[in-house]
Design an enzyme around this catalytic site. Structure first.
Site, PDB file in Angstrom:
ATOM      1  CG  HIS A 116      -0.252   0.234   2.524  1.00  0.00           C
ATOM      2  ND1 HIS A 116      -0.047   1.487   3.062  1.00  0.00           N
ATOM      3  CD2 HIS A 116       0.305  -0.630   3.398  1.00  0.00           C
ATOM      4  CE1 HIS A 116       0.596   1.366   4.212  1.00  0.00           C
ATOM      5  NE2 HIS A 116       0.826   0.099   4.441  1.00  0.00           N
ATOM      6  CB  CYS A 117       1.068   4.293  -1.777  1.00  0.00           C
ATOM      7  SG  CYS A 117      -0.521   4.590  -2.555  1.00  0.00           S
ATOM      8  CB  VAL A 118      -0.052   8.172   1.177  1.00  0.00           C
ATOM      9  CG1 VAL A 118      -0.707   9.107   2.185  1.00  0.00           C
ATOM     10  CG2 VAL A 118       1.453   8.337   1.250  1.00  0.00           C
ATOM     11  CB  THR A 119      -4.537   7.470  -0.676  1.00  0.00           C
ATOM     12  OG1 THR A 119      -3.939   7.390  -1.975  1.00  0.00           O
ATOM     13  CG2 THR A 119      -4.199   8.809  -0.052  1.00  0.00           C
ATOM     14  NE  ARG A 120      -3.162   5.947  -4.982  1.00  0.00           N
ATOM     15  CZ  ARG A 120      -2.283   6.367  -5.861  1.00  0.00           C
ATOM     16  NH1 ARG A 120      -2.304   5.910  -7.090  1.00  0.00           N
ATOM     17  NH2 ARG A 120      -1.370   7.248  -5.534  1.00  0.00           N
TER      18      ARG A 120
END
EC number: 2.7.1.211
Length: 471
Positions: free
Chosen positions: A26-30
């Site tokens: 995952h990244c910051v939002t996804r």
């Protein structure tokens, strides 16, 4: 049991079950997935889940928009539930990259190089915007700048300008670090290579044109072979190609030189060979190519500004969908280095604001509470320069908001191009974007922004009255 167990189970089921997941991170939002078969994804089912704000496929990865903070908890719950191993972003990228064609791979390589250095460039752009406000004539006083009237502020503006300019002056150092890392070499050697190309002993690239006219370009005489002693400040292509060469030479040497001699031989040989190649061949050739690319864009926007602005405004959002927008950041930087400003970046601002406005219209048009909430938060995000939640969560999902945004961006892009709006730096691609525009062009820029807000909002709202989504 975790608080989001039910929602996570539905997400896993909607993307084809855990057996369809090759790797996940995952990244910051996804949430980011490398899937065996994206055809097994049930998008309708996926996007009906409460915590899911949208989904899309890009660069071989299937991404599910969850939101900041919440995505960590959802990912942890999913790892626990499915037993899949925690993957790094790089592992996901590697798994996804195997599916890409050569063009997609080239675009992804550019993205991987420029995304890590973007915060430094955007920060520099914002600080340069503050300097523009202090030093731009006619903003606060008729015909005079703020620092001309209040001379005690002049040195503060000068210091801000120095801090702001650093990322642009030493841009090859930033690109060298990121590019050599991406190509599999030592990041430190990449920094040295980039800084070598802007060494103060070299003729500054911005003074090259004037020196050429006077016939005063300094040279090295290598046994009768003359090499121009020129730096590559603000240039993108020379350091990109040199970084690739450096990384490959380093890899070649590491495989063939015994461990005991690697520290003594690998870095000096790699830098020396690349350095000679950079000044003798890579630099001059890529400098000419870079200027040719710049001239193509400049001639299009000089000769047919209305068409250039309209098309780039209309097509920027679809370029974001495909990931191809990353190929234009080097062009922006090249334009800034060659002509003192980019006419492309202001159009990007129009496109981002237009996507936000279309999403905002959906908040008023929709009856569904979840869609209303998502539309509002994603519109705010787009107005601050992050368009993915608006585009993938709302506008593309219903199509007509996306087309309305493209229309508004095209008209706004045409208007600001006809009025020769330029940005001497790259900043936040949203409402604060005016800080990066030359102050003399703020008026047409704000009119363009008004077009990018009103047209997509109005079109989306009108179209929604004929659609089922406003249930």
């Amino acid at each position: 049991m975790g608080a989001y167990e039910q929602s996570v189970a539905k997400i896993v089921e909607a993307i084809g079950g855990k057996e369809n997941i090759v790797a996940a991170t995952h990244c910051v939002t996804r949430l980011r997935f490398a899937l065996k078969d994206e055809g097994k994804v049930d998008k309708e089912k996926l996007e009906s889940i409460d915590i899911v704000k949208g989904s899309f496929s890009a660069n071989g990865q299937f991404q599910v928009v969850i939101g900041q903070g919440l995505v960590d908890k959802v990912y942890n719950e999913m790892v626990e539930m499915t037993g899949i191993g925690r993957a790094t972003k790089q592992e996901i990228k590697d798994a996804a990259e195997a599916k890409l064609n050569p063009l997609q791979r080239a675009i992804k390589t550019l993205a991987d190089i420029f995304i890590p250095i973007l915060p430094a460039i955007v920060t520099a752009g914002l600080l340069m915007g503050i300097n523009n406000i202090l030093t731009g004539p006619g903003i606060f006083y008729e015909g005079k700048s703020f620092v001309e009237v209040h001379k005690e502020w002049a040195d503060l503006a000068s210091m801000i300008n120095l801090i702001a300019n650093t990322a642009f002056v030493f841009l090859p150092g930033l690109i060298g670090w990121s590019a050599v890392t991406k190509f599999g070499g030592s990041p430190l050697l990449g920094i040295v290579l980039g800084l070598m190309l802007v060494h103060p002993d070299l003729l500054n690239a911005w003074g090259w044109g004037a020196a050429k006219e006077k016939g005063e370009i300094p040279i090295w005489n290598l046994f009768g072979f003359e090499v121009q002693k020129v730096g590559y400040q603000g240039q993108v292509l020379p350091v990109l190609v040199a970084s690739y060469v450096l990384a490959k030479i380093e890899q070649f040497l590491r495989k063939r030189i015994p461990d005991a001699f690697q520290l003594l031989l690998v870095a000096p040989l790699a830098l020396l060979i690349t350095g000679f190649l950079a000044f003798i061949a890579i630099g001059p050739i890529t400098f000419a190519i870079g200027n040719a690319i710049t001239n193509v864009f400049v001639s299009i926007f000089d000769n047919v500004p209305a068409i250039g602005g309209f098309l780039y405004g209309a097509l920027y959002a679809p370029l974001v969908v495909t990931g191809m927008h990353h190929t234009f950041l080097p062009v922006d930087l090249q334009l800034i280095a060659s002509t003192g400003g980019t006419f492309l970046w202001p159009i990007l601002v129009m496109s981002n604001v237009a996507q936000g406005s279309a999403a905002l219209a959906m908040m008023f048009a929709a009856k569904d509470e979840k869609l209303k909430g998502l539309s509002f938060t994603s519109a705010v995000s787009a107005y601050l320069g992050i368009t993915e939640p608006a585009m993938f969560g709302v506008n593309l999902r219903f199509r007509y908001p996306f087309i309305s945004a493209m229309t508004g961006a095209a008209i706004a892009g045409m208007f600001i191009t006809l009025n020769k709006v330029i940005a001497p730096s790259i900043g936040v691609g949203g409402l604060p974007g005016f800080l990066s525009i030359v102050p003399q062009k703020w008026a047409p820029f704000f009119i363009g922004m008004a077009i990018a807000i009103i047209v997509p909002f109005a079109l989306t709202f009108v179209f929604s009255k004929f659609r089922k989504e406003n249930r």
